[in-house]
Design a protein around this motif. Sequence first.
Motif, PDB file in Angstrom:
ATOM      1  N   TRP A 645       0.831  -1.212   0.000  1.00 32.50           N
ATOM      2  CA  TRP A 645       0.000   0.000   0.000  1.00 32.50           C
ATOM      3  C   TRP A 645       0.860   1.255   0.000  1.00 32.50           C
ATOM      4  O   TRP A 645       0.469   2.290  -0.582  1.00 32.50           O
ATOM      5  N   CYS A 646       2.033   1.181   0.614  1.00 32.24           N
ATOM      6  CA  CYS A 646       2.935   2.330   0.561  1.00 32.24           C
ATOM      7  C   CYS A 646       3.389   2.578  -0.877  1.00 32.24           C
ATOM      8  O   CYS A 646       3.332   3.719  -1.371  1.00 32.24           O
ATOM      9  N   MET A 647       3.826   1.520  -1.564  1.00 31.33           N
ATOM     10  CA  MET A 647       4.279   1.678  -2.942  1.00 31.33           C
ATOM     11  C   MET A 647       3.142   2.120  -3.853  1.00 31.33           C
ATOM     12  O   MET A 647       3.337   2.953  -4.754  1.00 31.33           O
ATOM     13  N   LYS A 648       1.971   1.584  -3.610  1.00 36.08           N
ATOM     14  CA  LYS A 648       0.839   1.988  -4.448  1.00 36.08           C
ATOM     15  C   LYS A 648       0.492   3.458  -4.227  1.00 36.08           C
ATOM     16  O   LYS A 648       0.023   4.142  -5.142  1.00 36.08           O
ATOM     17  N   SER A 649       0.770   3.969  -3.024  1.00 30.81           N
ATOM     18  CA  SER A 649       0.431   5.365  -2.735  1.00 30.81           C
ATOM     19  C   SER A 649       1.286   6.356  -3.514  1.00 30.81           C
ATOM     20  O   SER A 649       0.887   7.506  -3.699  1.00 30.81           O
ATOM     21  N   TYR A 650       2.489   5.910  -3.968  1.00 27.63           N
ATOM     22  CA  TYR A 650       3.347   6.847  -4.691  1.00 27.63           C
ATOM     23  C   TYR A 650       3.716   6.391  -6.103  1.00 27.63           C
ATOM     24  O   TYR A 650       4.378   7.140  -6.838  1.00 27.63           O
ATOM     25  N   SER A 651       3.358   5.179  -6.505  1.00 31.67           N
ATOM     26  CA  SER A 651       3.698   4.705  -7.848  1.00 31.67           C
ATOM     27  C   SER A 651       3.216   5.713  -8.893  1.00 31.67           C
ATOM     28  O   SER A 651       2.021   5.993  -8.997  1.00 31.67           O
TER      29      SER A 651
END
Length: 739
Positions: A645-651
């Motif tokens: 979810w962290c990576m998806k928040s900034y991808s």
Amino acid sequence: MSDAPTPPQATQVPVERTHHGDTVVDPYEWLRDKESQEVLDHLHAENAYTEVVTADQQSLRDTFFAETKHRTVETDLSVPSRQGDWWYFTRTIEGEQHPVFCRVPAAPDDGGLAAWTPPEVEPGVALAGEETYFDTNAEAAKHPFYQLGGMTRDQAGHLLAYSEDTSGDEHHSLRFRDLSSGETLDEAVENVHGGPVLDPAGERAYYMVADAAWRPHQLWVHTVGTPAASDRMLLQIDDEQLWTGIETSADERELLIISGNAEYDESRLLDLTAPDAEPQLLISAARRLLHTVEPIELDGDGVLLITHNQSGANNALSLTSTAALRAQSEDEPLDLGTTVLPHEETVKLEGVAVTAAEVLVSSRRDTIESVQRLPLATLRAVRDGATPTPTSQLDGLRFDADLYTCFLASARYEAPLFRVAYTSWFTPPRIYDIPHPTSGEGSPEPILRRETPVHDVDLDAYRATRIWAPTDDVDASGAQVQIPVTVLHHRDVTPDSGNPTLIYGYGSYEISMDPSLQIASLSLLDRGIVVAVAHVRGGGELGRGWYEDGKKLAKPNTFRDFVTATDHLVTTGWADPERIAAWGGSAGGLLMGAVANMAPEKYVAIVAQVPFVDNLTSILDPDLPLSALEWEEWGNPITDEDVYWCMKSYSPYENVHDAAYPAIAAVTSLNDTRVLYVEPTKWVQRLREHQQGEAPIVFKIEMDGGHGGASGRYEAWKDRAWDYAFIAHHLGVAADAGR
């Protein structure tokens, strides 16, 4: 905009991806098939569209290229380095893309400084006895792309081993050349990863082979004069998170084998003097220790210097032995022996190099990289019970500039001197030879061997200023976190709030953006553009903690820091808020994509080179090149829901939204194995779908290049001129606006 050309539109073919209960529909994943003619046609259409849309920037490109070419001494050379009975150096020749490798016989080595004083080499003038042993231009003429992966020579100078990449995909061929006759041997080894290592006698070549994910995982040995089919595999590393590299020890008697990532290493030694030797494990990956190993002979005993993070993130140096390490059970705590240089909070110990006279220490303090000297007498004293000496108290090299880079260029084990390279933002690279101290004398003065000449430019006309951008964060000590920002400008430019500004950033893998003269950027500075470097978290400028505060779940700090630095440039008057551009490549391209989504209104243009903009899709697929290795940098979104979810928040690709995006140029290469071309290809399609403004979104792809773009220095200059022209055009700066 009614007369504007229509950008290429890729067909949408929905593909679902589900992780942690989250289903994502990706309509452009099919563009990953680089063998598809439809994909290739689309890429060619993108290049054609970009050529039309940016045609009015051609004058800027031509001017910037011409200025870089004029200022660069095209017929140039390196400072010769001694190996055995030869001086080796390179020449670059006007009109040629690549270097020419040369050598000349050396006088007998009597151990004195005179024997290690390099011959004076002049551009275009051959030395007595000079030989060209490898003309890269002649080799490159046979291929549309050419890049050396590495080359090495035996001690006597009889054999050259080299690896070459002729497509840009970093699949190298290992070849051999008889330096006595100049003939290339018939034998070759295909699909080698990187460069080879020769044993001192030139009888065996050691090389790495990569797996399907392009991770170097197998160590092989080739006996010169035998077919590749008879090569022997010495080691295979199955841990998909470990990248293996090889190099010789300082005395060239052992092969150092380090398998590691950003958080831990596994180390081995191989005796190069024994043809049938096998790698010996020193410290296993199970120890989770980030470390490097340097063998050294001390009073006749073979011991090891270990640079490690066991006692702190900024590293310490310990003295132990192979026998002591191999005698320890994996079930007991790891004993690294005697501490030589203790951990310090304010100094990052980068590593050491061993010579017969002293140990050379590379360290970083207050963003500055430099070299310190560790006398063997100090090493003996600590071994025998003396108090460890902090790195900050060692004798170091001193320079007048506030912002500079000094690093170890070479340190031959037997030489009476060592060599460093020095540069600053506006000092051309200098090469200094520094004698080792002899009994009874202090630290000898550096001997300037060469400063790279620059044509027709007054470097005193430029300034480098360091400012600090305050954030809302506090560090472990409770102090406010501040972002170092380097401001480069012409001396006539002042912080009057009216300057067009380009801000550059990277912020990953603990890589530091160190001072160095960039000739191409002078064209921007001459036109009143401020060039700022944001040393954001995720880099290594302020030690290991600076890096750790910008990776995995802390990765968003990198993006916030860049925006904070942008705002601070405005607040301090350096930047006109209406004329700011941003630029970054690879992981810095991810940074560009993230800030484009976070704050599109702050920038008029963004250039993203080989950008890692579909990072979540890539890291979720361990079969893609290098993906599993990246888990130590970004986290593992496959197993860790928080990371997902962290990576998806900034991808960047997954967070494109309806907005007035700035002008964006995505630049990539078809054969890049590090950041696949498909990432910016998809990103550009999605950006265009959501663009609410009139700024163009363009895509430029080098069809014969790799991660570094096209091969050859002139092509590299043209690529940089293209980037800078795009930026200057959107900053409203004309080709003839120079000072």
